[in-house]
Enzyme design. Sequence first.
Site, mmCIF file in Angstrom:
data_model
loop_
_atom_site.group_PDB
_atom_site.id
_atom_site.type_symbol
_atom_site.label_atom_id
_atom_site.label_comp_id
_atom_site.label_asym_id
_atom_site.label_seq_id
_atom_site.Cartn_x
_atom_site.Cartn_y
_atom_site.Cartn_z
ATOM 1 N N ARG A 1 32.679 46.860 48.034
ATOM 2 C CA ARG A 1 32.373 45.952 46.923
ATOM 3 C C ARG A 1 33.007 44.602 47.227
ATOM 4 N NH1 ARG A 1 35.672 45.189 41.801
ATOM 5 N NH2 ARG A 1 34.314 43.933 40.500
ATOM 6 N N HIS B 1 33.430 36.794 40.344
ATOM 7 C CA HIS B 1 34.816 37.275 40.339
ATOM 8 C C HIS B 1 35.724 36.037 40.237
ATOM 9 C CE1 HIS B 1 37.408 40.928 41.562
ATOM 10 N NE2 HIS B 1 38.265 39.977 41.226
ATOM 11 N N GLU C 1 35.587 41.842 35.205
ATOM 12 C CA GLU C 1 36.674 41.678 34.251
ATOM 13 C C GLU C 1 36.554 40.406 33.417
ATOM 14 O OE1 GLU C 1 40.453 42.136 36.200
ATOM 15 O OE2 GLU C 1 40.036 44.187 36.761
ATOM 16 N N ASN D 1 37.594 49.119 35.902
ATOM 17 C CA ASN D 1 38.756 48.764 36.727
ATOM 18 C C ASN D 1 39.997 49.231 35.981
ATOM 19 O OD1 ASN D 1 36.792 47.412 38.129
ATOM 20 N ND2 ASN D 1 37.654 45.363 37.855
ATOM 21 N N TYR E 1 44.342 49.943 36.216
ATOM 22 C CA TYR E 1 45.635 49.893 36.900
ATOM 23 C C TYR E 1 46.728 50.606 36.126
ATOM 24 C CZ TYR E 1 43.361 46.662 40.044
ATOM 25 O OH TYR E 1 42.508 46.135 40.966
ATOM 26 N N GLU F 1 37.634 49.320 40.587
ATOM 27 C CA GLU F 1 38.932 48.913 41.129
ATOM 28 C C GLU F 1 39.995 49.897 40.658
ATOM 29 O OE1 GLU F 1 40.319 44.907 40.300
ATOM 30 O OE2 GLU F 1 38.340 44.077 40.768
HETATM 31 C C1 PNW Z 1 42.232 42.516 38.897
HETATM 32 N N1 PNW Z 1 46.197 41.565 33.960
HETATM 33 O O1 PNW Z 1 42.979 41.491 38.351
HETATM 34 C C2 PNW Z 1 41.213 41.779 39.710
HETATM 35 O O2 PNW Z 1 39.883 42.133 39.526
HETATM 36 C C3 PNW Z 1 41.590 41.612 41.136
HETATM 37 O O3 PNW Z 1 40.997 40.450 41.646
HETATM 38 C C4 PNW Z 1 43.105 41.630 41.262
HETATM 39 O O4 PNW Z 1 43.531 41.294 42.557
HETATM 40 C C5 PNW Z 1 43.573 43.020 40.852
HETATM 41 O O5 PNW Z 1 43.109 43.359 39.577
HETATM 42 C C6 PNW Z 1 45.076 43.213 40.895
HETATM 43 O O6 PNW Z 1 45.726 42.366 39.981
HETATM 44 C C7 PNW Z 1 43.784 41.592 37.269
HETATM 45 O O7 PNW Z 1 47.031 40.650 33.830
HETATM 46 C C8 PNW Z 1 44.692 40.567 37.089
HETATM 47 O O8 PNW Z 1 46.051 42.463 33.108
HETATM 48 C C9 PNW Z 1 45.491 40.554 35.991
HETATM 49 C C10 PNW Z 1 45.390 41.570 35.072
HETATM 50 C C11 PNW Z 1 44.462 42.610 35.237
HETATM 51 C C12 PNW Z 1 43.668 42.605 36.343
#
Ligand code: PNW
Length: 480
Positions: free
Chosen positions: A83, A127, A172, A301, A303, A378
Site C-alpha cells: 500500500r 495521505h 485517516e 488503521n 495502533y 496500518e
Molecule cells: C498514521 N495520532 O499516523 C499515519 O497514517 C502514518 O503516516 C504514520 O506514520 C503512522 O500512523 C504512525 O504514526 C498517525 O496522533 C499519526 O493519533 C498520529 C496519530 C495517529 C496516526
Amino acid sequence: PDSASPETPVTFPPSFLWGAATSSYQIEGAVREDGRTPSIWDTFSHTPGKTAGGDHGDIAVDHYHRYRDDVALMADLGLTAYRFSVSWSRVQPTGRGPAIQRGLDFYRRLVDELLAHGIKPAVTLYHWDLPQELEDAGGWPERDTAYRFAEYAQIVGEALGDRVEQWITVNEPWCAAFLGYASGVHAPGRTDPAASLRAAHTLNLAHGLGTSALRASMPARNSVALSLNSAAIRPFSQDPADLAAAQKIDDLASGIFHGPILHGAYPQTLFAATESITDWSFVEAGDLELINQPLDALGLNYYTPALVSAADPTASGPRADGHGSSDHSPWPGADDVTFHQTPGERTEMGWTIDPTGLHDLIMRYTREAPGLPLYITENGAAYDDKPDPDGRVHDPERIAYLHGHLAAVRRAITDGADVRGYYLWSLMDNFEWAYGYEKRFGAIYVDYTTLERTPKSSALWYGRAARTGTLPEAEEPQAV
Ligand code: PNW
C-alpha cells in the site's frame, strides 16, 4: 490469549494479503523533480519548530530513485501486497488542471514493478500532502478542495485503473482534519476548531466525490475504500459521565466520518457537543447523498486504544492522549474530557501495546458495516532500533507486537469478521511527520547517512508468516 501454543498454530486463509504500507511524503524524497511542487508538508516541515530537529522529506529515504530495490526487498521477504500513496502535487502541481505525465509515469513504473514481482498494489490517493496552492486557496476547510480532489482522483484512476485493483480515497481523515487544523501539530499547522470541523466535512465530501470519480474512470471490478483511524475508545468507568465522555470522543474520532460515509448522517450527539463551535451550516443539501457512496471495503488503521473519562477538575499535568504536544486540542468541543494512559507496556511513541483494542475495533466495524470486507491498512510500532556490530538489526519487541496484533486479527476472523488482509506500518523506516526521523516504524532498517536498507529480524519473521500463512513463534527466526 494473544499468543498461541505450538499445538494451535495461528493460520490465516490462503487468500489473506500480507502487505506493508508507506506514504509518498514519508519515503519518496525528490521533492523538486519531474515537475513536483510543494505540498503543505514541504512548507510545514521547512517552517522552524514544526518537526523534530527541523527534519523534512526533501530526500526522505529516496524511494523515488530506489523503488526497484525496494520492490525487490518486498519480493525477497515474500510480501503479497503493498500500500503506497500518490503525491498529489507530483501529478497535478497546482492541484488543478491537466496532469503532468512524468509524475504519473513514476507510479506506473512502480505498479508495473510490483505486478512483475507478484505483489498486489493498493493505492491511497490522499495521505496528507495537499498541494500548497490548494491550501493557499483555503485548504480542507474550503469546500472547493473536495471538487479538486475528485478531479485528481479521476486523473489517477484513468492512469492506473487498468492495473491497480485496490483503491483508498483518503487516509485517516481524523489526522488530516484535527491534527492539521485544530491542534496544528501536522500540516498546515492551523489551530482553528471551527475550521477543523469544516475540514472534516470537506474530507468526507472529497471521499464521496472521489469514489464516484474513481468508479467512472476505471473498470468496475476494482475496489474502492477509505482508511479510518478510529482507535477503540474505552470509557474509564460505567459512570454515565464517563460514558458520555467516551461517546463524545468516539463521535469525533469515528462517527464524524463513518456516520455520513456508511450511514448517510452525522451523529446527533456530535452536533450537540460542537454547537458552541459551529452551527454546521456548511453541510449543504445533497452533501450526505454525495458522501454516502457504496464502498467495496473499509480500511482500519490501528495502533493503540484510548481511555477517557469526564474531566476531573482536580487533575493536573500534561494531556495523555498521545497526539503530540500542542496547547490546542485536536478534539473540538471536548475540553471536558480527560485522556488517561492505558495500562501496559508502551512503544517508543508512548502508545500502549493492546492487541485487544484491534480485535474490538474489527468487531465494532463488523457490526457497524455488516458484510463489508475489512483490511487492516496500518498497524505497527516504533522502536529505537540500532544495528548490532555485525550489521544485523534485532527488534524482538516489534516481532512481539506484530505477533500479538496478527493473532488478534485471527481471533476476529474466528469471531466472524471478514478481514481480507493486513498491511504492516511501515515497510521501512521513514519520515515520521512531526517526529521527523526520530521514530522508526520500519520492518526494514534505513541508515539515514547511506540510505542503505537492512531488513530487521521482524521483517524476516513477517516474511515467514507471509510465505506460510501461519504466524511463527514470537521469538526471532534463526534464518531467512
Ligand atoms: C498514521 N495520532 O499516523 C499515519 O497514517 C502514518 O503516516 C504514520 O506514520 C503512522 O500512523 C504512525 O504514526 C498517525 O496522533 C499519526 O493519533 C498520529 C496519530 C495517529 C496516526
